[in-house]
Motif scaffolding. Structure first.
Motif, PDB file in Angstrom:
ATOM      1  N   ALA A  54      26.438 -14.728  12.759  1.00 14.14           N
ATOM      2  CA  ALA A  54      26.298 -13.196  13.231  1.00 14.14           C
ATOM      3  C   ALA A  54      25.379 -12.660  12.062  1.00 14.14           C
ATOM      4  N   PHE A  55      24.526 -11.701  12.611  1.00 15.35           N
ATOM      5  CA  PHE A  55      23.661 -11.115  12.012  1.00 15.35           C
ATOM      6  C   PHE A  55      23.614  -9.373  12.214  1.00 15.35           C
ATOM      7  N   PRO A  56      24.579  -8.778  12.026  1.00 12.49           N
ATOM      8  CA  PRO A  56      24.749  -7.448  12.674  1.00 12.49           C
ATOM      9  C   PRO A  56      24.072  -6.276  12.040  1.00 12.49           C
ATOM     10  N   GLY A  57      23.587  -5.250  12.909  1.00  9.81           N
ATOM     11  CA  GLY A  57      22.649  -4.419  12.265  1.00  9.81           C
ATOM     12  C   GLY A  57      21.202  -4.267  11.734  1.00  9.81           C
ATOM     13  N   LEU A  58      20.428  -5.168  12.461  1.00 12.85           N
ATOM     14  CA  LEU A  58      19.246  -5.508  11.724  1.00 12.85           C
ATOM     15  C   LEU A  58      18.321  -4.388  12.251  1.00 12.85           C
ATOM     16  N   ALA A  59      17.496  -3.864  11.488  1.00 11.89           N
ATOM     17  CA  ALA A  59      16.674  -2.880  11.970  1.00 11.89           C
ATOM     18  C   ALA A  59      15.493  -3.262  12.715  1.00 11.89           C
ATOM     19  N   SER A  60      15.057  -2.617  13.768  1.00 18.18           N
ATOM     20  CA  SER A  60      13.858  -2.918  14.529  1.00 18.18           C
ATOM     21  C   SER A  60      12.643  -2.998  13.992  1.00 18.18           C
ATOM     22  N   GLU A  61      11.555  -3.216  14.464  1.00 16.20           N
ATOM     23  CA  GLU A  61      10.238  -3.222  13.876  1.00 16.20           C
ATOM     24  C   GLU A  61      10.131  -3.789  12.556  1.00 16.20           C
ATOM     25  N   THR A  62      10.822  -5.146  12.147  1.00 15.48           N
ATOM     26  CA  THR A  62      10.671  -5.826  11.226  1.00 15.48           C
ATOM     27  C   THR A  62      11.052  -7.240  11.471  1.00 15.48           C
TER      28      THR A  62
END
Length: 86
Positions: A54-62
């Motif tokens: 799990a990789f929670p809270g990843l920013a979009s546009e990245t």
């Protein structure tokens, strides 16, 4: 292969990782997922052996590199092409 479960708000997308589609050909290993207006997403990778990361809270546009061994997501700098690069 692996697959991603990408959750943005109430919507979850299931994205397969497809590396080869024809003899002698291959696809870009990077995946692009349309997120609409979402600014962050939660990503779960289901690896070919069934293990989940799990990789929670990843920013979009990245652009993210998801590291299974380290169990972390690393932002990858994007090179912007200028006029001299075209």
């Amino acid at each position: 292969g692996a697959r991603l479960e990408v959750t943005a708000g109430e919507k979850t997308l299931h994205v397969p990782v497809v590396r080869m589609t024809s003899f002698g050909g291959c696809n870009d290993p990077r995946l692009h997922v349309g997120l609409g207006d979402a600014t962050t997403v939660d990503v779960v990778v289901v690896w070919p052996d069934g293990e989940r990361s799990a990789f929670p809270g990843l920013a979009s546009e990245t652009l993210w590199r998801l590291d299974r061994a380290e169990a972390k997501a690393v932002a990858v700098p994007l090179k912007r092409l200028g006029a001299a690069d075209r």
